[in-house]
Design a protein around this motif. Structure first.
Motif, PDB file in Angstrom:
ATOM      1  N   TRP A   1       0.787  -0.493   0.227  1.00  0.00           N
ATOM      2  CA  TRP A   1      -0.163  -0.092   0.098  1.00  0.00           C
ATOM      3  C   TRP A   1       0.698   1.122  -0.118  1.00  0.00           C
ATOM      4  CZ3 TRP A   1      -1.464  -4.156   3.526  1.00  0.00           C
ATOM      5  CH2 TRP A   1      -2.846  -4.233   3.219  1.00  0.00           C
ATOM      6  N   GLU A   2       0.630   2.394  -1.076  1.00  0.00           N
ATOM      7  CA  GLU A   2       0.787   3.717  -0.221  1.00  0.00           C
ATOM      8  C   GLU A   2      -0.358   5.166  -0.020  1.00  0.00           C
ATOM      9  OE1 GLU A   2       3.265   4.560  -4.503  1.00  0.00           O
ATOM     10  OE2 GLU A   2       4.541   2.730  -3.804  1.00  0.00           O
ATOM     11  N   GLY A   3       0.146   5.779   0.500  1.00  0.00           N
ATOM     12  CA  GLY A   3      -1.512   6.760   1.012  1.00  0.00           C
ATOM     13  C   GLY A   3      -0.917   7.920   1.141  1.00  0.00           C
ATOM     14  N   LYS A   4      -1.594   8.773   2.189  1.00  0.00           N
ATOM     15  CA  LYS A   4      -0.955  10.075   3.108  1.00  0.00           C
ATOM     16  C   LYS A   4      -1.589  10.011   3.534  1.00  0.00           C
ATOM     17  CE  LYS A   4       1.734  12.421  -0.784  1.00  0.00           C
ATOM     18  NZ  LYS A   4       2.460  12.228  -0.204  1.00  0.00           N
ATOM     19  N   GLY A   5      -1.102  10.145   4.962  1.00  0.00           N
ATOM     20  CA  GLY A   5      -1.782   9.703   6.124  1.00  0.00           C
ATOM     21  C   GLY A   5      -1.731  11.984   6.897  1.00  0.00           C
ATOM     22  N   LYS A   6      -2.397  11.740   8.059  1.00  0.00           N
ATOM     23  CA  LYS A   6      -2.110  13.077   9.101  1.00  0.00           C
ATOM     24  C   LYS A   6      -2.405  12.600  10.165  1.00  0.00           C
ATOM     25  CE  LYS A   6      -6.803  14.556   7.285  1.00  0.00           C
ATOM     26  NZ  LYS A   6      -8.137  15.753   7.438  1.00  0.00           N
ATOM     27  N   THR A   7      -1.504  13.461  11.172  1.00  0.00           N
ATOM     28  CA  THR A   7      -1.963  13.206  12.759  1.00  0.00           C
ATOM     29  C   THR A   7      -3.275  14.262  13.201  1.00  0.00           C
ATOM     30  OG1 THR A   7       0.148  13.120  13.270  1.00  0.00           O
ATOM     31  CG2 THR A   7      -1.091  13.332  15.144  1.00  0.00           C
ATOM     32  N   LEU A   8      -4.254  13.774  13.610  1.00  0.00           N
ATOM     33  CA  LEU A   8      -5.117  13.449  14.345  1.00  0.00           C
ATOM     34  C   LEU A   8      -5.843  14.744  15.540  1.00  0.00           C
ATOM     35  CD1 LEU A   8      -7.940  11.001  12.845  1.00  0.00           C
ATOM     36  CD2 LEU A   8      -7.063  12.992  12.231  1.00  0.00           C
ATOM     37  N   SER A   9      -4.678  14.194  16.160  1.00  0.00           N
ATOM     38  CA  SER A   9      -4.396  14.447  18.065  1.00  0.00           C
ATOM     39  C   SER A   9      -3.096  13.666  18.406  1.00  0.00           C
ATOM     40  CB  SER A   9      -5.878  13.977  18.811  1.00  0.00           C
ATOM     41  OG  SER A   9      -5.501  12.854  18.926  1.00  0.00           O
ATOM     42  N   MET A  10      -2.764  14.562  19.161  1.00  0.00           N
ATOM     43  CA  MET A  10      -1.402  13.992  20.290  1.00  0.00           C
ATOM     44  C   MET A  10      -1.070  14.390  21.744  1.00  0.00           C
ATOM     45  SD  MET A  10       3.165  14.678  19.693  1.00  0.00           S
ATOM     46  CE  MET A  10       2.718  16.522  19.831  1.00  0.00           C
ATOM     47  N   THR A  11      -1.112  13.428  22.227  1.00  0.00           N
ATOM     48  CA  THR A  11      -1.483  13.277  23.807  1.00  0.00           C
ATOM     49  C   THR A  11       0.231  13.262  24.417  1.00  0.00           C
ATOM     50  OG1 THR A  11      -3.802  12.534  23.666  1.00  0.00           O
ATOM     51  CG2 THR A  11      -2.915  12.859  26.168  1.00  0.00           C
ATOM     52  N   VAL A  12       0.461  14.197  25.746  1.00  0.00           N
ATOM     53  CA  VAL A  12       1.598  13.413  26.731  1.00  0.00           C
ATOM     54  C   VAL A  12       1.291  13.086  27.336  1.00  0.00           C
ATOM     55  CG1 VAL A  12       3.592  14.322  27.425  1.00  0.00           C
ATOM     56  CG2 VAL A  12       2.187  15.836  25.819  1.00  0.00           C
ATOM     57  N   LYS A  13       1.841  11.433  27.688  1.00  0.00           N
ATOM     58  CA  LYS A  13       1.233  10.865  28.786  1.00  0.00           C
ATOM     59  C   LYS A  13       2.392  10.946  29.505  1.00  0.00           C
ATOM     60  CE  LYS A  13      -2.142   8.944  26.492  1.00  0.00           C
ATOM     61  NZ  LYS A  13      -3.705   8.663  27.411  1.00  0.00           N
ATOM     62  N   GLU A  14       3.690  11.258  29.386  1.00  0.00           N
ATOM     63  CA  GLU A  14       4.221  10.855  30.192  1.00  0.00           C
ATOM     64  C   GLU A  14       5.126  12.397  30.318  1.00  0.00           C
ATOM     65  OE1 GLU A  14       7.624   8.168  32.695  1.00  0.00           O
ATOM     66  OE2 GLU A  14       6.361   7.390  31.390  1.00  0.00           O
ATOM     67  N   LEU A  15       6.157  12.488  31.228  1.00  0.00           N
ATOM     68  CA  LEU A  15       7.265  13.728  30.579  1.00  0.00           C
ATOM     69  C   LEU A  15       8.349  13.387  31.640  1.00  0.00           C
ATOM     70  CD1 LEU A  15       8.222  15.984  28.950  1.00  0.00           C
ATOM     71  CD2 LEU A  15       7.159  17.860  30.455  1.00  0.00           C
ATOM     72  N   ASN A  16       9.610  13.090  31.718  1.00  0.00           N
ATOM     73  CA  ASN A  16      10.308  13.609  33.070  1.00  0.00           C
ATOM     74  C   ASN A  16      11.414  13.526  32.081  1.00  0.00           C
ATOM     75  OD1 ASN A  16      12.203  10.940  30.894  1.00  0.00           O
ATOM     76  ND2 ASN A  16      10.072   9.560  31.490  1.00  0.00           N
ATOM     77  N   PRO A  17      12.465  13.915  33.508  1.00  0.00           N
ATOM     78  CA  PRO A  17      14.344  14.628  32.455  1.00  0.00           C
ATOM     79  C   PRO A  17      14.329  14.040  31.081  1.00  0.00           C
ATOM     80  CG  PRO A  17      14.649  13.693  34.910  1.00  0.00           C
ATOM     81  CD  PRO A  17      13.411  13.142  34.477  1.00  0.00           C
ATOM     82  N   ILE A  18      14.538  12.758  30.834  1.00  0.00           N
ATOM     83  CA  ILE A  18      14.866  11.338  29.354  1.00  0.00           C
ATOM     84  C   ILE A  18      14.308  12.393  28.085  1.00  0.00           C
ATOM     85  CG2 ILE A  18      15.611   9.986  28.448  1.00  0.00           C
ATOM     86  CD1 ILE A  18      16.125   8.384  31.368  1.00  0.00           C
TER      87      ILE A  18
END
Length: 138
Positions: A1-18
């Motif tokens: 398959w080939e195609g085009k996509g787009k992100t609908l949403s992004m959520t930050v689940k965790e944030l740490n020093p790394i």
């Protein structure tokens, strides 16, 4: 398959020093080639990425698409993505779960998937290449 996509949403689940653990929901319109010829679908996908502060890191995901006959196919993915110089690139291995005889060949197929887009993953191209691991090569 080939195609085009787009992100609908992004959520930050965790944030740490790394870095951060991010979850993306995206969709893509895919056109089938080879054994997938005529299987043109829209896939819906949820992916999770653990990224360092440069954006690089492992990804896992799951998705589904429906054929025009109404058959659902599940997809599982695992890979690695990294944005560089205004471009993001992810290389993944996909496996499929199909519950119909006409698509049973997908259950025996793995695919190498390359996703390339902007460094924010807002829009991207996707290429899915079949690897039939049931065949023995000499």
């Amino acid at each position: 398959w080939e195609g085009k996509g787009k992100t609908l949403s992004m959520t930050v689940k965790e944030l740490n020093p790394i870095g951060a653990t991010l979850e993306y929901n995206w969709t893509a319109d895919l056109k089938g080639f080879g054994r997938a010829s005529g299987i043109d679908v829209a896939i819906v996908f949820t992916a999770s990425k653990t990224a360092d502060f440069f954006g690089a890191g492992p990804t896992t995901g799951r998705g589904v698409f429906f054929t025009k006959e109404g058959n659902m196919v599940g997809v599982r993915s695992s890979g690695y993505g990294k944005p560089t110089l205004d471009q993001g690139r992810s290389v993944e291995i996909w496996s499929f779960v199909a519950g119909t005889n006409s698509l049973d060949w997908l259950n025996k197929t793995a695919a190498v998937v390359v996703i390339e887009g902007d460094d924010q993953w807002r829009e991207f191209s996707i290429t899915i290449n079949e690897m039939d691991y049931t065949q023995t090569r000499k």
